[in-house]
Write an enzyme that holds these catalytic residues in place. Structure first.
Site, PDB file in Angstrom:
ATOM      1  N   PRO A   1       0.832  -1.213   0.000  1.00  0.00           N
ATOM      2  CA  PRO A   1       0.000   0.000   0.000  1.00  0.00           C
ATOM      3  C   PRO A   1       0.859   1.253   0.000  1.00  0.00           C
ATOM      4  O   PRO A   1       2.058   1.208   0.302  1.00  0.00           O
ATOM      5  CB  PRO A   1      -0.811  -0.135   1.305  1.00  0.00           C
ATOM      6  CG  PRO A   1      -0.698  -1.556   1.705  1.00  0.00           C
ATOM      7  CD  PRO A   1       0.617  -2.041   1.200  1.00  0.00           C
TER       8      PRO A   1
ATOM      9  N   GLU B   1     -23.290  11.612  19.415  1.00  0.00           N
ATOM     10  CA  GLU B   1     -22.010  11.028  19.806  1.00  0.00           C
ATOM     11  C   GLU B   1     -22.129  10.254  21.115  1.00  0.00           C
ATOM     12  O   GLU B   1     -21.452   9.233  21.297  1.00  0.00           O
ATOM     13  CB  GLU B   1     -20.951  12.127  19.930  1.00  0.00           C
ATOM     14  CG  GLU B   1     -20.686  12.900  18.649  1.00  0.00           C
ATOM     15  CD  GLU B   1     -20.232  12.000  17.509  1.00  0.00           C
ATOM     16  OE1 GLU B   1     -19.650  10.925  17.778  1.00  0.00           O
ATOM     17  OE2 GLU B   1     -20.468  12.359  16.338  1.00  0.00           O
TER      18      GLU B   1
END
EC number: 3.4.24.-
Length: 802
Positions: A361, A586
């Site tokens: 990657p 949240e």
């Protein structure tokens, strides 16, 4: 000296020369008898020289045949100073005479130094000075000629010639120059009382050295020779002049060297422009070129610009500077060992692989590993990017490939590194969209031949890096070209610890680098080497921005938030209702993850906006799991849906803030059903999607697609129902956490423990959060001690039982 100041000085000198010439001619015709003194200053010597040349022009013209008449020019101090290297020094001495005192001694010492240094003649410096003087001298000559061209010859008309010169009998003879200009020579001793107009001034006195009976004073254009002769004859007849005393006419062809030179000036300018363009093309007029390499000359467009490193180069990278990829480093080191000690392998009959392909990657250290190979090998290392082979001209790519390998063979043994080889190594004719024969295919074919074809020689090792090995041509990957494919994955927690140690050595920390490396390695799962370097640099920048003298853990946490979530935007305008909605959203994530067994442990939750769209986020510390179970994925789905469930249960309204959560849930659930084979209705089938998303047709029928869609909806609905029930059970706790978020904006795990208590689930192995808090080396030692104690206890139990 600027050209404008030079031209002004020459103009003033020309005017003063005319005044001085009038004083020499003795006050005839109203000329002024004296001229003001010349101004002295920075250009005093130049103005005096030009004035002397123009003022004595008549003397030089009359005595051109006598070489001695030019001696006064050669003897002139100003003239010699123009072509002397000491002109600036002498001029500086004149300018400093006004400031006497201490400057006298320094002038004497400087003159001694300059005289001693002047004895050493440098030929190259003289040539350089001569080249620098050509253009100023040429311009100075043109200005001088233009100033001297304004002479005392006066242009008159034919009518004036007839009435004021021919009628009084002042014309001695006429010279027709180049069939266009008639030059009138006036008698040397005319009768002045016969002149009727005082505008024409004829001088009877002679300058020194002039002995001709007539002088050239006037001229006029004649148009054509025939018409001029007819007009002159008619005028003389009208004046009743005896034909025996007609004015004699002579015809001459004169070549004025100044005019002739000016004819060639455009040609010279064009040639000079072409020459300068040629030099510019060779030196700077470029085509293409990578960053930091400059461009390429259009005449050397087929040559490749290679970054060549040898053993004497500076800023080397060694294998000790590379961490987190020990296996890949070990394989690359075999190439280096073979190049350093080839006999050890040749005695066993081994051959070095011709090439190795570094696959991984982005940011995992492929190029850094190649740089370390260059620093350790001790052989010439040639580096180039795959895009450098491609150019706008046809045939440039293959030419550069040949040039690259030719240069590599000349300095063999050597290593060639081609970064981002997928730019030229794509599969030929893939999908029928590539065309029959393009520049990339020609470049690839030439690369295949150079690596393993007729005429290839040993001693050149080819390394290449790419993050797209699936699109490379099969002929490029076969043994004999790239014998090895070295995979470089993202580092695990120990690899991240090693990478952090390398970068933390360069930073000024408040504790030992090992303290931070262990905890930051646990805090950054999935980070590559480039991400870790960015985190360390961001932490240093944040510490400097806050006027800190040392970098602390708080700075590193802020840097990780900056890398993950983006730039913090505390000044973003958010209404109270939106801020309250974000806080409940949240808190729903935090509570759902806290009471789900397989959810990731929460690190912190915040409602501070970051990036372009995130109004808040909850940060978890995931473990480096190589495998995921169905139960783990289901709990992660429920945790992701916790925000939407909290909005529905506590606020009673849903918002668009859950868009990103729904996108993650959809992608995760489709993977469970269509890729991982978790669905009983779909069966043990896997239909992975292509990364580029370009598929002409699905690999399954429309009926199977309908089953997959139905399963995904059912699974998401089931997870949402469980999440809503969980939020309803802990409704009060969700509200408390939301209020704390509105008050503090950021909550850590310790704050959640005070409200929610300890997590009801304990793991057998330490999580990354535990390693972040304690450091994983101590945990490993404690774990080994526990294992040894357990083994001792079991053996003791067996002995007792026996």
């Amino acid at each position: 000296m600027s050209l404008s100041s030079l031209s002004r000085a020459l103009a003033r000198s020309a005017r003063s020369s005319r005044q001085r010439q009038g004083s020499l001619l003795g006050g005839h015709g109203g000329l002024r008898a004296s001229s003001p003194p010349l101004p002295c200053g920075e250009l005093g010597f130049l103005r005096s020289y030009v004035t002397s040349v123009i003022g004595n022009r008549a003397a030089v013209a009359s005595g051109a045949g006598k070489g001695g008449d030019w001696r006064f020019l050669l003897a002139s101090r100003q003239f010699r100073r123009l072509f002397s290297d000491k002109s600036k020094k002498n001029h500086g001495k004149h300018s400093e005479e006004e400031n006497k005192g201490k400057g006298d001694e320094s002038d004497k010492s400087d003159s001694k130094k300059q005289s001693s240094s002047g004895d050493q003649w440098n030929f190259e410096e003289s040539i350089k000075q001569f080249k620098d003087m050509i253009a100023p001298l040429f311009l100075f000559g043109l200005l001088l000629l233009s100033a001297s061209a304004s002479s005392s010859e006066q242009e008159i008309s034919f009518q004036e010639f007839k009435n004021k010169l021919l009628e009084p009998g002042l014309v001695d003879h006429i010279v027709v120059s180049n069939k266009s200009i008639a030059k009138v020579y006036v008698r040397s001793s005319p009768s002045i009382d016969r002149i009727q107009d005082s505008d024409i001034h004829i001088t009877t006195s002679h300058l020194p050295g002039i002995e001709s009976p007539s002088s050239y004073k006037y001229y006029f254009n004649i148009g054509s020779v025939d018409s001029f002769e007819e007009k002159l004859q008619e005028a003389q007849k009208a004046l009743e002049i005896d034909p025996h005393y007609y004015v004699p006419i002579t015809y001459t062809t004169e070549a004025k060297w100044f005019e002739e030179v000016m004819k060639y000036v455009p040609t010279v300018l064009i040639i000079g422009l072409i020459y300068l363009l040629g030099k510019r093309i060779q030196n700077g007029f470029t085509v293409g070129g990578g960053p930091g390499k400059g461009g390429r000359s259009i005449f050397s467009i087929g040559k490749v610009q290679v970054t060549k490193l040898d053993k004497n180069s500076k800023n080397k990278v060694f294998f000790k500077d590379v961490a987190g990829c020990d296996e890949a480093k070990q394989e690359i080191m075999e190439f280096v060992h073979f190049l350093k000690n080839p006999k050890k392998y040749e005695e066993l009959g081994a051959k070095i692989p011709k090439g190795a392909l570094l696959v991984g990657p982005p940011g995992t250290g492929k190029t850094l590993l190649a740089k370390a190979t260059a620093g350790e090998s001790g052989v010439p290392f040639l580096s180039i990017s795959g895009s450098d082979f491609m150019e706008m001209f046809v045939g440039v790519g293959p030419s550069r490939v040949r040039n690259l390998f030719q240069e590599a063979r000349q300095c063999s043994p050597s290593i060639v590194f081609i970064d981002e080889i997928d730019a030229i190594g794509r599969a030929r004719g893939r999908g029928g969209f590539s065309g029959g024969h393009d520049e990339r295919e020609s470049t690839l074919n030439q690369l295949l031949v150079e690596m393993d074809g007729f005429g290839t020689t040993s001693g050149v090792v080819v390394l290449a890096g790419t993050n797209r090995p699936d699109i490379l041509d099969k002929a490029l990957l076969r043994p004999g070209r790239f014998d090895r494919q070295i995979s470089i994955d993202k580092p695990d927690i120990k690899g991240r610890d090693q990478i952090f140690r390398i970068y933390l050595k360069k930073l000024k920390l408040d504790k030992e680098p090992s303290f931070y490396s262990q905890r930051l390695a646990a805090l950054t799962p999935g980070f590559a080497g480039a991400d870790i370097a960015n985190v360390c640099n961001e932490a240093a920048l944040i510490a400097a921005r806050s006027e800190g003298t040392l970098i602390t853990m708080q700075h590193f946490e802020s840097a990780i938030d900056r890398v993950i979530g983006g730039l913090e935007k505390k000044n973003k305008v958010i209404s109270k209702l939106e801020r309250r909605t974000v806080a409940y959203h949240e808190s729903g994530h935090a509570v759902a993850g806290w009471f789900l067994e397989h959810a990731e442990p929460l690190l912190k939750v915040t409602i501070v906006p970051r990036g372009t769209a995130a109004l808040g986020f909850a940060q978890y510390v995931p473990n480096d799991n190589l495998l995921m179970t169905k139960e783990q994925l289901f709990d992660m789905t429920c945790m992701t849906l916790g925000g939407r469930a909290a909005e529905e249960v506590l606020i009673g309204k849903i918002s668009t803030g859950a868009q990103n959560d729904l996108e993650k849930v959809t992608k995760m659930t489709y993977a469970q059903v269509a890729v991982y084979g978790f669905s009983e209705k779909v069966g043990l089938l896997s239909f992975p999607q292509r990364e580029d998303g370009f598929e002409m047709s699905k690999p399954y029928s429309s009926q199977t697609a309908s089953i997959i869609d139905t399963e995904v909806r059912e699974w998401v609905a089931k997870a949402y129902e469980k999440t809503v029930e969980l939020i309803k059970q802990h409704k009060d706790q969700v509200a408390q956490i939301a209020e704390l978020l509105l008050e503090k904006e950021v909550l850590h795990q310790d704050d959640l423990v005070q409200v929610l208590g300890e997590r009801p689930f304990k793991t057998l192995e330490p999580t990354n959060y535990d390693r972040f808090k304690q450091g994983f080396q101590d945990e490993d030692s404690n774990r080994n001690a526990e294992l040894s104690n357990a083994d001792g206890a079991s053996s003791l139990g067996e002995a007792v039982a026996s």
